[in-house]
Enzyme design. Structure first.
Site, mmCIF file in Angstrom:
data_model
loop_
_atom_site.group_PDB
_atom_site.id
_atom_site.type_symbol
_atom_site.label_atom_id
_atom_site.label_comp_id
_atom_site.label_asym_id
_atom_site.label_seq_id
_atom_site.Cartn_x
_atom_site.Cartn_y
_atom_site.Cartn_z
ATOM 1 N N LYS A 19 0.828 -1.216 0.000
ATOM 2 C CA LYS A 19 0.000 0.000 0.000
ATOM 3 C C LYS A 19 0.862 1.267 0.000
ATOM 4 O O LYS A 19 0.616 2.195 -0.748
ATOM 5 C CB LYS A 19 -0.935 0.026 1.214
ATOM 6 C CG LYS A 19 -1.935 -1.104 1.253
ATOM 7 C CD LYS A 19 -2.922 -0.960 2.406
ATOM 8 C CE LYS A 19 -2.291 -0.987 3.777
ATOM 9 N NZ LYS A 19 -1.621 -2.255 4.102
ATOM 10 N N ARG A 94 -9.161 1.600 9.733
ATOM 11 C CA ARG A 94 -8.687 0.238 9.997
ATOM 12 C C ARG A 94 -9.839 -0.676 10.404
ATOM 13 O O ARG A 94 -9.692 -1.890 10.400
ATOM 14 C CB ARG A 94 -7.660 0.246 11.138
ATOM 15 C CG ARG A 94 -6.297 0.723 10.716
ATOM 16 C CD ARG A 94 -5.301 0.573 11.852
ATOM 17 N NE ARG A 94 -4.030 1.191 11.538
ATOM 18 C CZ ARG A 94 -3.041 0.595 10.886
ATOM 19 N NH1 ARG A 94 -3.200 -0.638 10.470
ATOM 20 N NH2 ARG A 94 -1.912 1.225 10.648
ATOM 21 N N ARG A 129 12.050 -7.967 3.301
ATOM 22 C CA ARG A 129 12.056 -6.509 3.393
ATOM 23 C C ARG A 129 13.213 -6.028 4.266
ATOM 24 O O ARG A 129 13.512 -6.630 5.285
ATOM 25 C CB ARG A 129 10.714 -6.021 3.968
ATOM 26 C CG ARG A 129 10.515 -4.530 3.757
ATOM 27 C CD ARG A 129 9.075 -4.162 3.634
ATOM 28 N NE ARG A 129 8.369 -4.117 4.912
ATOM 29 C CZ ARG A 129 7.174 -3.571 5.066
ATOM 30 N NH1 ARG A 129 6.551 -3.033 4.040
ATOM 31 N NH2 ARG A 129 6.579 -3.567 6.241
ATOM 32 N N ARG A 162 13.124 -5.135 10.395
ATOM 33 C CA ARG A 162 12.320 -4.657 11.530
ATOM 34 C C ARG A 162 11.633 -5.848 12.197
ATOM 35 O O ARG A 162 11.293 -6.824 11.541
ATOM 36 C CB ARG A 162 11.232 -3.690 11.037
ATOM 37 C CG ARG A 162 11.756 -2.406 10.457
ATOM 38 C CD ARG A 162 10.633 -1.448 10.133
ATOM 39 N NE ARG A 162 9.412 -2.158 9.735
ATOM 40 C CZ ARG A 162 8.238 -1.581 9.552
ATOM 41 N NH1 ARG A 162 8.100 -0.293 9.725
ATOM 42 N NH2 ARG A 162 7.174 -2.266 9.194
ATOM 43 N N ARG A 173 0.040 -10.045 12.729
ATOM 44 C CA ARG A 173 -0.545 -8.843 12.109
ATOM 45 C C ARG A 173 -1.594 -9.221 11.060
ATOM 46 O O ARG A 173 -2.606 -8.530 10.908
ATOM 47 C CB ARG A 173 0.556 -7.997 11.467
ATOM 48 C CG ARG A 173 1.458 -7.317 12.495
ATOM 49 C CD ARG A 173 2.651 -6.662 11.846
ATOM 50 N NE ARG A 173 2.276 -5.478 11.098
ATOM 51 C CZ ARG A 173 3.001 -4.958 10.106
ATOM 52 N NH1 ARG A 173 4.131 -5.518 9.749
ATOM 53 N NH2 ARG A 173 2.600 -3.872 9.489
#
Length: 216
Positions: A19, A94, A129, A162, A173
């Site tokens: 996104k 959200r 990532r 991260r 998540r």
């Protein structure tokens, strides 16, 4: 839909669906700002706006900022001049209560664009990532590698993984996304505003699909 330069968009999709990347590309294409909840929350608190001060009280007390305060901050931000021709909302709403609060406050949306990626692909993607430890720019070891391995193209600092991108965290998540955020697809579909874009093998191919679905 209004003219090419006036679109009020929401980007939906699981964490890691791309996104943020697509929001940046669309923002440049359409000449409209991307409004990211985290960024505007921090800005409102540092500017000391009335709603920002309210949010600061919650943050400093270690409590979640309530929906009405978050939506109030978004409404403040959308009233600024650079949003007159449209905007892209990334990371909000959200939940359905947030979407309802936005409607109640008169925050208009033209289209909700959902980037569809399966969970397995997301876990795989997130583990590749890498984030700059200094300027927070993100890369991907396969899809968007830095010019020099392990170093940021922009500031030269080291890249790291991260905690958010670790497989166990990503799975947790995703569970939250499916429970709280995915129902928004039905919410916007009922209003005739949902556009679905299937995941493509590259960032450019996904952008091409998004452009096609938005007619830009």
């Amino acid at each position: 839909m209004k003219g090419e330069s006036a679109m009020r968009l929401i980007l939906l999709g699981a964490p890691g669906a791309g996104k943020g990347t697509q929001a940046e590309i669309l923002s440049a294409l359409l000449g409209i700002p991307t409004i990211s909840t985290g960024n505007i929350l921090r800005a409102a608190m540092s500017e000391g706006t009335p709603v920002g001060l309210k949010a600061k009280e919650y943050v400093e007390a270690g409590r979640l900022v309530p929906d009405d305060v978050i939506i109030g901050i978004i409404r403040e931000r959308l009233a600024k001049e650079d949003c007159a021709n449209g905007y892209i909302l990334d990371g909000v709403p959200r939940t359905i209560p947030q979407a309802e609060a936005m409607e109640a406050m008169g925050i208009a949306i033209d289209k909700a664009l959902s980037i569809e990626v399966d969970d397995e692909t997301i876990v795989e993607r997130m583990s590749g990532r890498r984030t700059c430890t200094n300027c927070s720019r993100t890369y991907h070891i396969i899809n968007n590698p830095p010019k020099e391995e392990g170093k940021c193209d922009f500031c030269g600092a080291d890249l790291g993984i991260r905690k958010d991108d670790m497989p166990e965290t990503v799975k947790a998540r995703l569970e939250t996304y499916h429970r709280d955020t995915e129902p928004l697809k039905a919410f916007y579909a009922e209003r005739g505003k949902l556009l679905k874009v299937e995941n493509q093998p590259s960032i450019e191919a996904t952008t091409a699909e998004i452009r096609k679905s938005l007619g830009i």
